[in-house]
Design an enzyme around this catalytic site. Sequence first.
Site, mmCIF file in Angstrom:
data_model
loop_
_atom_site.group_PDB
_atom_site.id
_atom_site.type_symbol
_atom_site.label_atom_id
_atom_site.label_comp_id
_atom_site.label_asym_id
_atom_site.label_seq_id
_atom_site.Cartn_x
_atom_site.Cartn_y
_atom_site.Cartn_z
ATOM 1 N N GLY A 11 -11.611 -8.883 -0.119
ATOM 2 C CA GLY A 11 -11.129 -7.507 -0.188
ATOM 3 C C GLY A 11 -9.638 -7.368 0.073
ATOM 4 O O GLY A 11 -9.043 -6.343 -0.229
ATOM 5 N N ASP A 25 -8.849 0.555 5.514
ATOM 6 C CA ASP A 25 -9.581 -0.692 5.732
ATOM 7 C C ASP A 25 -10.746 -0.499 6.707
ATOM 8 O O ASP A 25 -11.097 -1.402 7.460
ATOM 9 C CB ASP A 25 -8.639 -1.801 6.252
#
Lengths: 571, 187
Positions: free
Chosen positions: A212, A342
């Site tokens: 990611g 995040d």
Amino acid sequence: MPGRMKLGLLLGTALTTIGFTTAAPAQEVKQDSKMSVRAAGVTNVTQQLLDNAAKDSNNFLHTNGNYAQTRFYPNKQINTSNVAKLHPAWIFQTEVKESMETSPIVVNGTMFATTSYSHVYAIDAKTGAELWHFKPKLGAITTYCCGPNNRGVAVADDKVFVATLDAKLVALDAKTGNVVWEQKLADPEDGYSETMAPTVVKGKVLIGTNGGEYGIRGFVRAYNAADGKLLWNFDTIPENSVGVWAARDATGRDMHRDIDAEKAQLAKIGDPYKRLGGGVWQNPAVDLATNRIYFVVGNPSPDLDGSLRPGDNLYTDSLVSLDLDTGKYVCHLQYIAHDVWDLDAVSPVVLVDVADKSGNTIPGVIHAGKTGHIYVHDRKDCSLIRFSDAMVAQENMWTLPTKEGARMLPGANGGVEWSPIATNPQAHMAYAINLHQPMTYQVESSPYPGGKLWLGGAFKVIPTEESFGNVTAVDYNTGKIKWQVKTPEPMIGGILATDGGLVFTGEGNGLFKAYDANDGKVLWQFQAGAGVNAPPSSYTVDGKQYIVVGAGGNTQIDFKRGNNIIAFTVD
Amino acid sequence: MLRLATATILLICLGTGARAQSIEEKAEVCGACHGENGIPLEKDIPIIWGQHAGYAYLQLRDFNKGVRHSPRMSPIAEALSKDDMTALAEYFEKKQWPKLPQPAAGGTDAATANRVNASIGCTGCHLDQYRGDGSIPRICDQSHDYLLKTMLDFRTRKRANNPGMSDLMNAASEDELKAMAAYLAGL
């Protein structure tokens, strides 16, 4: 220009002109290395054994205890009245002094544990003697976030399955550690790697991916356990990733999106699905009754910069359910659409019966988020029933990241990070370990850098503010916190609950503790010599119950490194 | 000595047409700047002996593709095939990292460096003791001037082949990075 440099240039030109050929280089033969002290007498792990793990008080057959991932160990032998007498039975020192996140697996007295750099050890669970050691020869390029970790193996039949830092899935012979088959999953040069433990069910090895922070396109796949052939692939990022333009998160808070600007950007660049992230880096749960799997999907890429990825960024930061046999989508619920903090969904989900909004007991699925809430869903359609009180401080949610840095709590590690929770399904309690780390979120836009780190900014821990952690017990039928104990360090690793009324978890300062599950009182502690930042397991050999945990510290939070696997017993 | 060896290579190449070279011969080009014994000839040239092969390969690849620029490295890298770059990276990884005469950092610099690391998380990628692994470079005990130049070039984005590093370097001040360079060089 100095003479030497001219020489370099000259050679360079000469090489180009002449047509520099490469000889077949005399290369060192790359081989995984393996040491076998003796062949492990390993019991064949049948599907029936795996299915019944929740009632198995001898073995520890799954990363999170059982397919439902309850991390509730059904053994009362070690309990609140005798845990004060817990002491090391043996300490095994691995070759790798680096971050340890492994959940030890135990099959009839043989333990399988992993270390950083994807090593696998088979250890006699009674004596701590090494049986075999598999050391993969990793490729030169390994691209991973947050430490060269490995969270463990899966076992089925006569094999042990591990996923490696250079994005391979490997099946080993459980008796000898020899490689049975190896499958390349993706190209590390494009940002892919593996740190998760696989899950094996009915001949399928289930595996997700890291990346990611590197602009991958995430996946969950099933591979044939017998020969490693791909059975199905699910892209965690659909080609139409835009979604419904949700203005609020799953808890109803405004995320301050500029939807008009995003729509204009979408018209300009098209759907950003190809590099949108969405790794799945923790085990899925398996519902055997309905033949479905449930997992959570990580953050979009780049983490902080939403300007390059208009839309909800499906299915990042979501609970997703698939059909186990086909990998086809069944349902999802997105916790945070168009995440720029995040705060991805990562702690593995747990399948437990829950109270619905009317108080009826129904099959549910729960997840502890980086946001600090435990989310409770209807297993049938993924819909959200309730979310718990916040386990950590939440301030300025959802302040948008700025160039100079904007302060927000939770920090980007949460909340609850990758650490699995434990549960007591009878008591409808969940036990989670938390981080309180005040951070500022900085955003800076840059284009896709070809497999390199792509955060779109930076997260900074605020050094002048206190960081700490919590161990929190939550009643997931009411959403209320029952008890909470503060710890001096942010907590990352994992937790185990047992039928002896205990909850075990460790801290970055080396302390491994047993808490009374009822009220959070510390009943026992041990200084392990390195950060205890791995999930504990439990097992029985010759009628005696053990607790085992890895103490190797942690890269992400920079806790003291070690190479210890420690097994404890009473008496 | 170097000129003789290089001349020999050139002669062989010119004389016999395309002849397969050993890795040692290919690597002699590198020694011209990075040092025949691993100690770079100038302070702003990095140590490559003992550097992780994944990182070294990626830098050669980036020079080759033009994503990273250097008047000295670019022409050399442009001539290399993928196999060359892989072989060179692996060749130098096996060498022993040389010890440069760089003093350990003073207390203030060390304290600043540790504070920066606690804030930005350098060891989260560069790992314990900044030893690196795979695609992440070892930066402990690297040449001080090269370290500082690199961090500042990332900060200004003059070095553009890792925007993630650029973002992280912008999360620290120039003074903090100077302290970090002193600390890392002295490790």
